[in-house]
Scaffold this active site. Structure first.
Site, mmCIF file in Angstrom:
data_model
loop_
_atom_site.group_PDB
_atom_site.id
_atom_site.type_symbol
_atom_site.label_atom_id
_atom_site.label_comp_id
_atom_site.label_asym_id
_atom_site.label_seq_id
_atom_site.Cartn_x
_atom_site.Cartn_y
_atom_site.Cartn_z
ATOM 1 N N MET A 1 -6.734 4.580 -9.004
ATOM 2 C CA MET A 1 -6.319 5.941 -8.639
ATOM 3 C C MET A 1 -5.293 5.909 -7.530
ATOM 4 O O MET A 1 -5.406 5.142 -6.579
ATOM 5 C CB MET A 1 -7.531 6.756 -8.212
ATOM 6 N N HIS B 1 -9.837 9.208 -2.790
ATOM 7 C CA HIS B 1 -9.937 9.699 -1.401
ATOM 8 C C HIS B 1 -11.324 10.303 -1.149
ATOM 9 O O HIS B 1 -11.897 10.117 -0.071
ATOM 10 C CB HIS B 1 -8.922 10.821 -1.153
#
Ligand code: PAF
Length: 315
Positions: free
Chosen positions: A212, A65
């Site tokens: 991830m 992110h």
């Protein structure tokens, strides 16, 4: 409720924090709780001629992110992120209730990569009583995760359209791990003539190759170790592709066999498909090709993918 004002170089930052965060925790980053807060914030940036970048997230931020936020910062002057676990994209037996949440940690992480504003709407803000409209993108959503998770993409496109309408950013960044989500959002933006440029960010991986994901936190240590078979399987297929293998079934077999090395892995799908239409390929892959996988470890469903360019081959 604590409210503080800080004057920094170009910004008057007002922090009104029902979470009780001190201003030192969120200076230079504005916490935006209502749609009006977001609109005032982005309008003020627009009035200054600044370009706005947006990164929608469901929180529990990881380095993937943060990479999206950094990329947004390269394209735009002001970066807004949202933290909202969107119930409409979860199926009835999925992990909405247990989805990991860490708002305080998320704010610190977003601030550390230079996010300027974070939208933290509650459920009623995003879905006021009486909301009945949803957005449904055809074709692309019937495949891959769309067939395993009916209704999932309607939830995604509905919330993403709402967020894009609220933030009105110039660009919005999404991760390529959710390749199908990115394709569906691009389709929606095209079909509905939205004035936003969608930017994809390459998959960010752990050192052992695992893509991830906030859901990686669900994995037991043994599941976590075995979960690397997703990326090693895809890597194997990629190497075979570079060496000239173009038969879809053989590529699929390579990935499937590698994943089956893990006794804990339960395959949802391994698909070799057209990178644009996401239609499964039978026979030879002649165009840009996507290998997409979804695999359960216990209750945890992980996805990963690999994009293969028909021109790339070691001669
Ligand atoms: O990718 C996600 O985290 C979510 O699907 C998104 C785009 C934030 C919509 O809820």
């Amino acid at each position: 409720m604590k409210s503080e004002m800080v004057l920094s170089q170009h910004w008057l930052i007002v922090t009104t924090s029902p979470l009780g965060l001190g201003c030192e925790d969120c200076h230079l980053m504005k916490l935006l709780y209502s749609i009006e807060d977001v609109r005032a914030f982005t309008q003020s940036a627009r009035n200054r001629g600044l370009k706005i970048g947006f990164v929608p997230t469901m929180g529990f931020l990881h380095s993937g992110h943060l990479a999206l936020m950094r990329l947004a910062g390269e394209w735009a002057d002001v970066v807004v992120a949202s933290l909202f676990v969107n119930p409409t994209q979860f199926g009835p037996n999925e992990d909405y209730d247990s989805y990991p949440r860490d708002v305080t940690g998320d704010l610190e992480k977003a601030r550390s990569v230079g996010c300027d504003g974070v939208f933290l709407p509650d459920l009623k803000t995003m879905y006021p009583d009486g909301s009945v409209t949803h957005v449904s993108v055809g074709q692309l959503t019937g495949r891959l995760c769309g067939s395993s998770r009916p209704g999932h993409f309607d939830g995604v496109t509905t919330v993403v359209l709402k967020l894009l309408n609220i933030v009105e950013s110039d660009i919005a960044v999404f991760g390529e791990k959710d390749y199908q989500q990115l394709a569906v959002i691009r389709q929606m933006v095209r079909d509905l003539n939205l004035a936003v440029t969608i930017i994809g960010h390459p998959i960010v991986r752990e050192p052992d190759g695992l893509a991830m994901s906030s859901r990686n936190s669900y994995l037991s240590p043994t599941e976590r170790t075995q979960a690397r078979v997703l990326s090693t399987g895809l890597k194997k297929a990629n190497v075979a592709w570079q060496n000239g293998l173009r038969d879809a079934a053989s590529l699929r077999d390579l990935v499937q066999k590698k994943i089956s090395d893990s006794n804990l892995a339960r395959i949802d799908y391994v698909e070799v498909c057209d990178a644009e239409s996401l239609a499964p390929i039978q026979g030879e892959c002649v165009r840009s090709t996507l290998i997409a996988v979804a695999v359960f470890f216990g209750e945890t469903r992980l996805i990963d993918n690999c994009l293969l360019d028909p021109q790339s081959q070691v001669s």
